[in-house]
Design a protein around this motif. Sequence first.
Motif, PDB file in Angstrom:
ATOM      1  N   THR A 225       0.837  -1.208   0.000  1.00 36.26           N
ATOM      2  CA  THR A 225       0.000   0.000   0.000  1.00 36.26           C
ATOM      3  C   THR A 225       0.866   1.250   0.000  1.00 36.26           C
ATOM      4  O   THR A 225       0.587   2.234  -0.719  1.00 36.26           O
ATOM      5  N   ALA A 226       1.925   1.210   0.821  1.00 32.83           N
ATOM      6  CA  ALA A 226       2.843   2.355   0.848  1.00 32.83           C
ATOM      7  C   ALA A 226       3.464   2.564  -0.526  1.00 32.83           C
ATOM      8  O   ALA A 226       3.614   3.714  -0.990  1.00 32.83           O
ATOM      9  N   GLN A 227       3.820   1.455  -1.211  1.00 32.87           N
ATOM     10  CA  GLN A 227       4.377   1.587  -2.548  1.00 32.87           C
ATOM     11  C   GLN A 227       3.344   2.165  -3.519  1.00 32.87           C
ATOM     12  O   GLN A 227       3.686   2.967  -4.393  1.00 32.87           O
ATOM     13  N   CYS A 228       2.094   1.757  -3.338  1.00 30.55           N
ATOM     14  CA  CYS A 228       1.029   2.316  -4.182  1.00 30.55           C
ATOM     15  C   CYS A 228       0.888   3.812  -3.953  1.00 30.55           C
ATOM     16  O   CYS A 228       0.720   4.603  -4.901  1.00 30.55           O
ATOM     17  N   ILE A 229       0.942   4.202  -2.681  1.00 33.57           N
ATOM     18  CA  ILE A 229       0.792   5.624  -2.354  1.00 33.57           C
ATOM     19  C   ILE A 229       1.929   6.435  -2.969  1.00 33.57           C
ATOM     20  O   ILE A 229       1.720   7.525  -3.520  1.00 33.57           O
ATOM     21  N   VAL A 230       3.146   5.883  -2.873  1.00 28.42           N
ATOM     22  CA  VAL A 230       4.286   6.560  -3.499  1.00 28.42           C
ATOM     23  C   VAL A 230       4.072   6.655  -5.007  1.00 28.42           C
ATOM     24  O   VAL A 230       4.306   7.702  -5.629  1.00 28.42           O
ATOM     25  N   SER A 231       3.605   5.542  -5.600  1.00 21.95           N
ATOM     26  CA  SER A 231       3.394   5.523  -7.047  1.00 21.95           C
ATOM     27  C   SER A 231       2.290   6.477  -7.464  1.00 21.95           C
ATOM     28  O   SER A 231       2.313   7.013  -8.579  1.00 21.95           O
ATOM     29  N   LEU A 232       1.320   6.692  -6.578  1.00 23.08           N
ATOM     30  CA  LEU A 232       0.230   7.623  -6.917  1.00 23.08           C
ATOM     31  C   LEU A 232       0.734   9.049  -7.110  1.00 23.08           C
ATOM     32  O   LEU A 232       0.096   9.856  -7.796  1.00 23.08           O
ATOM     33  N   GLN A 233       1.885   9.354  -6.481  1.00 19.46           N
ATOM     34  CA  GLN A 233       2.436  10.707  -6.624  1.00 19.46           C
ATOM     35  C   GLN A 233       2.893  10.986  -8.046  1.00 19.46           C
ATOM     36  O   GLN A 233       3.062  12.139  -8.435  1.00 19.46           O
ATOM     37  N   THR A 234       3.087   9.910  -8.826  1.00 20.42           N
ATOM     38  CA  THR A 234       3.541  10.111 -10.200  1.00 20.42           C
ATOM     39  C   THR A 234       2.514  10.878 -11.020  1.00 20.42           C
ATOM     40  O   THR A 234       2.859  11.522 -12.004  1.00 20.42           O
ATOM     41  N   GLY A 235       1.260  10.811 -10.625  1.00 21.92           N
ATOM     42  CA  GLY A 235       0.242  11.571 -11.345  1.00 21.92           C
ATOM     43  C   GLY A 235       0.496  13.055 -11.239  1.00 21.92           C
ATOM     44  O   GLY A 235       0.519  13.770 -12.260  1.00 21.92           O
ATOM     45  N   ASP A 236       0.687  13.546 -10.009  1.00 24.41           N
ATOM     46  CA  ASP A 236       0.987  14.975  -9.824  1.00 24.41           C
ATOM     47  C   ASP A 236       2.307  15.351 -10.486  1.00 24.41           C
ATOM     48  O   ASP A 236       2.424  16.406 -11.119  1.00 24.41           O
ATOM     49  N   MET A 237       3.308  14.483 -10.326  1.00 24.20           N
ATOM     50  CA  MET A 237       4.615  14.780 -10.916  1.00 24.20           C
ATOM     51  C   MET A 237       4.524  14.882 -12.433  1.00 24.20           C
ATOM     52  O   MET A 237       5.065  15.820 -13.046  1.00 24.20           O
ATOM     53  N   THR A 238       3.821  13.930 -13.035  1.00 19.16           N
ATOM     54  CA  THR A 238       3.686  13.943 -14.497  1.00 19.16           C
ATOM     55  C   THR A 238       2.899  15.158 -14.962  1.00 19.16           C
ATOM     56  O   THR A 238       3.253  15.815 -15.953  1.00 19.16           O
ATOM     57  N   ARG A 290      13.090  16.268 -25.143  1.00 13.70           N
ATOM     58  CA  ARG A 290      13.739  15.285 -24.287  1.00 13.70           C
ATOM     59  C   ARG A 290      12.964  15.113 -22.973  1.00 13.70           C
ATOM     60  O   ARG A 290      12.811  13.999 -22.460  1.00 13.70           O
ATOM     61  N   GLN A 291      12.506  16.260 -22.449  1.00 11.89           N
ATOM     62  CA  GLN A 291      11.745  16.200 -21.208  1.00 11.89           C
ATOM     63  C   GLN A 291      10.441  15.425 -21.390  1.00 11.89           C
ATOM     64  O   GLN A 291      10.044  14.623 -20.534  1.00 11.89           O
ATOM     65  N   PHE A 292       9.794  15.631 -22.521  1.00  7.43           N
ATOM     66  CA  PHE A 292       8.542  14.920 -22.784  1.00  7.43           C
ATOM     67  C   PHE A 292       8.784  13.411 -22.900  1.00  7.43           C
ATOM     68  O   PHE A 292       8.026  12.593 -22.355  1.00  7.43           O
ATOM     69  N   THR A 293       9.857  13.043 -23.611  1.00  8.93           N
ATOM     70  CA  THR A 293      10.176  11.620 -23.766  1.00  8.93           C
ATOM     71  C   THR A 293      10.445  10.982 -22.408  1.00  8.93           C
ATOM     72  O   THR A 293       9.943   9.888 -22.093  1.00  8.93           O
ATOM     73  N   ARG A 294      11.274  11.658 -21.580  1.00 15.36           N
ATOM     74  CA  ARG A 294      11.570  11.125 -20.255  1.00 15.36           C
ATOM     75  C   ARG A 294      10.283  11.056 -19.400  1.00 15.36           C
ATOM     76  O   ARG A 294      10.067  10.072 -18.691  1.00 15.36           O
ATOM     77  N   THR A 295       9.476  12.079 -19.483  1.00 16.64           N
ATOM     78  CA  THR A 295       8.221  12.097 -18.721  1.00 16.64           C
ATOM     79  C   THR A 295       7.316  10.936 -19.144  1.00 16.64           C
ATOM     80  O   THR A 295       6.740  10.229 -18.301  1.00 16.64           O
ATOM     81  N   ARG A 296       7.242  10.727 -20.474  1.00 16.62           N
ATOM     82  CA  ARG A 296       6.392   9.659 -20.998  1.00 16.62           C
ATOM     83  C   ARG A 296       6.885   8.294 -20.527  1.00 16.62           C
ATOM     84  O   ARG A 296       6.093   7.454 -20.079  1.00 16.62           O
TER      85      ARG A 296
END
Length: 584
Positions: A225-238, A290-296
């Motif tokens: 669950t903690a890993q899921c919560i960390v992974s959920l932050q990728t939405g805001d980051m992206t 480059r930033q878009f590719t890395r983000t994707r």
Amino acid sequence: MVAIPSDTVATLRALSDTLARVAAPIEGAFAAVGGDLGDALAVVDGVGGDFQTLSAALDNPDGVSAVMTLTQARQDTMALATSAHAMLDLLAALDQGSAVLGQRLATLSTVIGEVTALAINAKVQAAQIRAANVDFSVFSTEIDRLHGLANSTTQQASERLTALRAAITTAHQTATRFQVDNARALDAIGAELNASLKDLSTRRTAARDATRAFAARVADIRARTAQCIVSLQTGDMTRQRLEHIRHALDLLGAMLSPGAGAGPGLDWLAALDDERKATLLSAVCDLQARQFTRTRLDFSSQIQGLQGHLQALARETDAIANDARRLFHAEGGSDRSFVGAVAADVDRAIALLANYRLADARIREQVVVVSDGFAAMARNVSAISSIDADMRIMALNTTFKCARLGDAGKALGVVAQELRACSRRTEEASRAIADAIGEATTRAATLNSQSARDHQTAAALTTGMTVSMAALKGLEQEQDRALSGLTARCVRAAALLQSGVNRLTLDSRLEASAAEITDALGRIVALVPDHAATDRVQDDVLRLLAGKYTMASERIVHDLFATSDSVAGGPSLEDAGGGEVDFF
């Protein structure tokens, strides 16, 4: 001199709109996934309570009492089954003994018949003696009475034996019928109860172990669950990274639009000549490509990782439900609680006990008849012995009297001697009959005692198993409720987690727009292919973008443009408010 195509501003705006369209659903989708995850965890929290209830039910007072009762029931049931076999053997022995007794009574009847003939002959001989002072009338009267009494008593004993043999036969048939119909089943029920007890004990141990292991499973769920919560932050980051790309493209569009202000602190863009603007445009678009590719790529990787964690959690909830079913369901794929299977064994045992008690009651009735009959026969034999003693004394007195009469009493004396001989045979026959009755009476007493003991055992066992049945039914209902609740929670949690997985299709939306965005940015980058080597371009890029590039992940992308010379002498994002790593 580099000429900037006239449609560049429109291209930049179209790219910004595309990025906005791609980024728009990210926040809502990840919020929904987070909601699914939160709801699933709330459901899973209840699973632990259900699992604890399932395990604790086996150790509650009703469960412990049921186990103790079943333990005693198993012992008593097997004892009753053994006793049923022994009773059948005792009845068979009584039947054989009664046959022997019949033969001995027949022998006695034969002897009594001879006494009857002798008594008649004695009366005739006594009537012919006319000696003075010698009176044989008493002898005649007594011999008549005694042989009549002996005959009637023997006949009565024979009739009682006939009734006894009928009672023994009835009891034997009843016991045999029970043996054929139920005793084997009683043996089987005893074995089933034994197996059920072993299963109950094994499952109690397994349930305790599973409850202790559940803590480790909860820890694993929490870690995932903690890993899921960390992974959920990728939405805001992206979303932020896409927003930064849009911001850079909007600034470039403003720079290329005559009369449009680029924003506070960026008035210097208007003073740039066209060649410098083209170089800055190419450099920034290269960076954004480059930033878009890395983000994707990062977004796709994070999405896959999050999906994996959610699917692992869903599998774990399924595994918990399957483990609970395996622990608490009956074997063979049954949907019934294993406690219910034990209760079914108990129910069959109670039904068989009812049959046993009916058969036992009928046997007991006959056993009482047999016991009373043997006691009465013993009294008959005792009476015959008494008669025989009187007859022996009377024959002896008559012998003495006849001896004094000489030849006149000789014939009667011979009859009296024969009577004494018959008396000895009667005594022997009576003693043999008494011995046979004694053996039969001992067997009957053993049978009566055993039957009474088994009757009490069966009554107490029926009561105990009925109470145990109620406890097991309550335990089964409690377990069924907890197991149904646990299964429903796990199904609900798995559905919520799978719903979260199904929502995570945003990387495919980003992939669908990737070619359009990278191709358009590539065409702009191609305007000044060697932009990184152009003087002052790094300063212009930093002045343009330093206010937005603050995320560590984006600094990594910036490092892709770095050269040893520029790192050594160029300003850093930290200096510009964006970080410690140099842009070039």
